[in-house]
Design a protein around this motif. Structure first.
Motif, PDB file in Angstrom:
ATOM      1  N   LEU A 193       0.812  -1.222   0.000  1.00 18.01           N
ATOM      2  CA  LEU A 193       0.000   0.000   0.000  1.00 18.01           C
ATOM      3  C   LEU A 193       0.844   1.271   0.000  1.00 18.01           C
ATOM      4  O   LEU A 193       0.295   2.369  -0.127  1.00 18.01           O
ATOM      5  CB  LEU A 193      -0.930   0.012   1.217  1.00 18.01           C
ATOM      6  CG  LEU A 193      -1.844  -1.208   1.365  1.00 18.01           C
ATOM      7  CD1 LEU A 193      -2.660  -1.110   2.647  1.00 18.01           C
ATOM      8  CD2 LEU A 193      -2.754  -1.345   0.160  1.00 18.01           C
ATOM      9  N   ASN A 194       2.160   1.112   0.152  1.00 17.94           N
ATOM     10  CA  ASN A 194       3.042   2.283   0.201  1.00 17.94           C
ATOM     11  C   ASN A 194       2.865   3.154  -1.042  1.00 17.94           C
ATOM     12  O   ASN A 194       2.804   2.654  -2.166  1.00 17.94           O
ATOM     13  CB  ASN A 194       4.507   1.841   0.296  1.00 17.94           C
ATOM     14  CG  ASN A 194       4.850   1.279   1.662  1.00 17.94           C
ATOM     15  OD1 ASN A 194       3.987   1.138   2.520  1.00 17.94           O
ATOM     16  ND2 ASN A 194       6.118   0.949   1.855  1.00 17.94           N
ATOM     17  N   GLN A 229       0.479   4.745  -2.314  1.00 22.38           N
ATOM     18  CA  GLN A 229      -0.778   4.853  -3.049  1.00 22.38           C
ATOM     19  C   GLN A 229      -1.475   6.181  -2.747  1.00 22.38           C
ATOM     20  O   GLN A 229      -1.401   6.698  -1.627  1.00 22.38           O
ATOM     21  CB  GLN A 229      -1.703   3.693  -2.697  1.00 22.38           C
ATOM     22  CG  GLN A 229      -1.325   2.383  -3.374  1.00 22.38           C
ATOM     23  CD  GLN A 229      -2.492   1.418  -3.432  1.00 22.38           C
ATOM     24  OE1 GLN A 229      -3.008   0.987  -2.415  1.00 22.38           O
ATOM     25  NE2 GLN A 229      -2.933   1.094  -4.643  1.00 22.38           N
ATOM     26  N   THR A 282      -5.096   3.404   4.082  1.00 27.98           N
ATOM     27  CA  THR A 282      -4.549   3.839   2.811  1.00 27.98           C
ATOM     28  C   THR A 282      -5.459   4.904   2.212  1.00 27.98           C
ATOM     29  O   THR A 282      -6.671   4.919   2.476  1.00 27.98           O
ATOM     30  CB  THR A 282      -4.419   2.658   1.824  1.00 27.98           C
ATOM     31  OG1 THR A 282      -4.011   3.149   0.541  1.00 27.98           O
ATOM     32  CG2 THR A 282      -5.737   1.915   1.669  1.00 27.98           C
TER      33      THR A 282
END
Length: 446
Positions: free
Chosen positions: A210-211, A213, A235
């Protein structure tokens, strides 16, 4: 072939060769980054060493000298090398960036990326997504843990092309800039704890997908997995669920159809893949592809003909009225549990492999399907104890050929003979593919 764009480091150390290390070293050197490769086992006289030297790459073999870090801005490590490795630990201590080769794709490919992770089902889902996009006439490339090295594939793409990347927890530990436009998280349960040490560490590694996004991206998540679902609030990306049971806001199914929101996408009875877990994989693939506006016709064209990928509940043959299935990719207990649920017929189960220290009690609810065990590898003793406690007959063997012959002897007409080891292969085989191929060869020889 493209070069790294705006790469912020001048000196790179690639630790661990194999195919990912070779690909990373090649693109780094070609992009003007001063590159050294350090590998414990590669011979200075090997073919790979010769190729690297001709590129101008420095090569240090046989040990991991810490002084290599004195001239290093970034370490690109083989995903399988643990962070406890002395050289990697020292790099972290010095504050040197440590990444895996998948991070390099962020400096090569500017088009859409679909990243797929999970404890099980990654390869099947990645293959489904790839084929559905192709059926919809998209330009698409598949890479990552499924086969080809991601940074190597990224050099061949146009920026309008789609990359579909299967991502392991090992790879995801080493990313900084890498971003998935569509991040797919299939499920989460204990796996690779010999590497990650704790479930929390493993979970955190998976969550790295999820980094980076943004609210323009999609997070496709399993709404039937509470832990995975909990990340929908962590997120900025738009949450797109898939569910067999409850959530109808994304891809879901009833007994008759697969839906995307309120729209019927495909007839469930026409889907070739067996097992409820594979319906979940289909739902995840539908959700991911719908994020990119794929047609129902493309989905149907694939789901109605796709029979699975090698070594993942792969139908091998019918011999002497027994049905042989190769599920060598079942390297953990959950995968074997799913495989057992896929069959109404009695099962002769071939299981065993690398001992990672876990017990097999989680298999107990699924053992009524098992009429006989055929056991092998380091965990044979543990599985023998499980068989005794469950009052299931068993035999232990040394080789895969012996296992197939033993399974045939104890089986009856109509039985399923299933290789689903519930363990990694590395005690006896280099890869799960090698183990599965040995099984297939033994079946054909029977």
């Amino acid at each position: 072939m493209k070069q790294l764009k705006n790469f912020p480091y001048e000196r790179a150390l690639v630790v661990g060769l194999a195919k990912s290390g070779f690909a990373a070293a090649a693109i780094l050197q070609k992009s003007g980054v001063r590159t050294t490769v350090n590998d414990l086992n590669t011979s200075e006289g090997s073919k790979e060493a010769g190729q690297l030297k001709r590129m101008g790459v420095s090569l240090v073999t046989g040990s991991h000298p810490l002084e290599l870090l004195d001239e290093t801005d970034v370490v690109v490590k083989n995903p399988g090398i643990p962070y406890e490795n002395e050289l990697i630990a020292e790099a972290v201590e010095r504050g040197i960036t440590v990444v895996t080769e998948v991070e390099l794709t962020a400096y090569l490919h500017e088009g859409p990326v679909i990243g797929i992770t999970g404890s099980n089902g990654k390869t099947t889902t990645t293959t489904l997504v790839h084929r559905i996009l192709e059926a919809d006439n998209r330009r698409v490339h598949v890479a990552g843990n499924i086969g080809e090295v991601a940074c190597e594939v990224a050099q061949r793409t146009d920026d309008s092309d789609i990359m579909v990347i299967e991502l392991s927890s090992f790879q995801l530990l080493g990313i900084e800039k890498f971003r998935a436009d569509v991040a797919v998280w299939l499920n989460l349960f204990d796996s690779h704890l010999d590497y990650h040490k704790t479930r929390e560490n493993y979970q955190a590694a998976k969550a790295n997908i999820l980094n980076n996004q943004s609210d323009e991206d999609c997070f496709v998540y399993n709404a039937d997995d509470r832990l995975v679902e909990s990340y929908k609030t962590k997120t900025q990306a738009k949450g797109v669920p898939f569910s067999l049971y409850q959530d109808k806001n994304g891809a879901w199914a009833d007994d008759s159809f697969i839906y995307y929101k309120e729209e019927i996408v495909a007839e469930r009875g026409e889907i070739v893949l067996v097992g409820e877990h594979n319906i979940q994989n289909c739902l995840a693939a539908v959700a991911a592809c719908k994020c990119l506006g794929v047609s129902n016709e493309a989905v149907q064209a694939v789901l109605y003909e796709f029979a699975g990928v090698s070594h993942r509940l792969q139908y091998v043959d019918k011999k002497y009225e027994r049905f042989f299935y190769n599920d060598s990719k079942a390297t953990n207990i959950r995968a074997t549990s799913h495989a057992l649920q896929a069959f109404p017929e009695p099962v002769v189960l071939l299981a065993g492999g690398l001992d990672r220290g876990n017990a097999f009690d989680e298999l107990i609810p699924y053992l009524p399907k098992v009429k006989h065990f055929v056991l092998f590898g380091e965990t044979a003793g543990k599985l023998e104890a499980l068989a005794r406690d469950s009052d299931i007959p068993f035999v232990s063997v040394e080789t895969m050929e012996d296992a197939v012959e033993a399974a045939y002897r104890v089986s009856l007409k109509g039985d399923v003979i299933l290789l689903s080891p519930a363990c990694a292969s590395w005690d006896q085989y280099r890869t799960f593919e090698e183990r599965g191929n040995k099984f297939i060869a033994a079946v054909h020889k029977l």
